[in-house]
Design a protein around this motif. Structure first.
Motif: not given
Length: 246
Positions: A50, A55, A93, A97
């Motif tokens: 991360t 990702l 993000r 995900t």
């Protein structure tokens, strides 16, 4: 052969076998003490990927984490915690995900365990005092000396550290201190260039119960996701920390 001799004849091999079994048990315990658990390995990998922004591989790591026994809320807490060390963009993000991974698993009929929510704090003290106590628990010493240079230069950052990071974030009991430190050092090693902070948090890892062997296993695991210069720097810091503990 007399009954007494027969008993001795049978008992001796049995005693030796029990002794071997006992020693073997200790050897297994020692071996386990040198390894990170499956959930700790997953926390390390999730935090590192991360922080790196990888990702595609993070999706696999998140699935592996769920299969290793981490709850949904524990993984969410990992992704929330790391924003304090590598910023909101990476954290957000990572969370998106994770939403994608959970949706895909639901479509396959997989029901993942939500896990416990954070306990609501019932403490009348100021957040600053709570955060200060939490930090003292982490470093296992009183903070009664002069302020650090950065705190003297920009006092508000010290307020943010105590009130937000070490009160708002660290006192959330979805993860324990040991798990939070594992997230922290994994992020710091991945982003690189923050050797003093990495050194401090590796010392905290030791005070929270990680063994030198486990830290060596940790750095080898992070090395799979981090470029060589950053990893060499992280290993150097870790070796310095371990050397001071001998």
């Amino acid at each position: 052969m007399t009954i007494l001799k027969l008993c001795r004849y049978v008992a001796l091999p049995m005693f030796l076998m029990l002794g071997i079994s006992h020693n073997s048990g200790h050897a297994q315990d020692n071996a386990l003490a040198q390894e990170l658990s499956a959930s700790e390995k997953s926390i390390t990998t999730i935090a590192s990927l991360t922080a790196k922004g990888d990702l595609a591989n993070l999706e696999t790591a998140l699935e592996d984490g769920l299969e290793a026994g981490l709850t949904v809320n524990e993984i969410k807490e990992v992704l929330v915690h790391l924003y304090a060390y590598c910023g909101f963009p990476r954290s957000l993000r990572g969370l998106r995900t994770f939403i994608k991974v959970l949706d895909q698993r639901k479509e396959k009929g997989i029901q993942d365990t939500p896990g416990a929510e954070a306990t609501v704090m019932d403490d009348a003290r100021s957040k600053y005092d709570r955060g200060k106590e939490n930090l003292e628990t982490l470093i296992q010493r009183k903070l009664d000396g002069p302020p650090a240079d950065y705190a003297a230069f920009a006092p508000i950052i010290e307020v943010f550290l105590k009130e937000h990071l070490f009160a708002d974030v660290f006192e959330r009991d979805v993860l324990d201190y040991k798990q939070r430190e594992l997230v922290t050092v994994s992020v710091l090693a991945t982003i690189g260039g923050v050797e003093p902070m990495l050194r401090s948090h590796l010392n905290i890892c030791l005070s929270q119960g990680f063994t030198p062997e486990q830290l060596e296993a940790w750095v080898s695991l992070v090395a799979k996701n981090v470029d060589k210069p950053k990893m060499e720097s992280a290993k150097e810091v870790m070796n310095e920390v371990l050397e001071t503990k001998k």
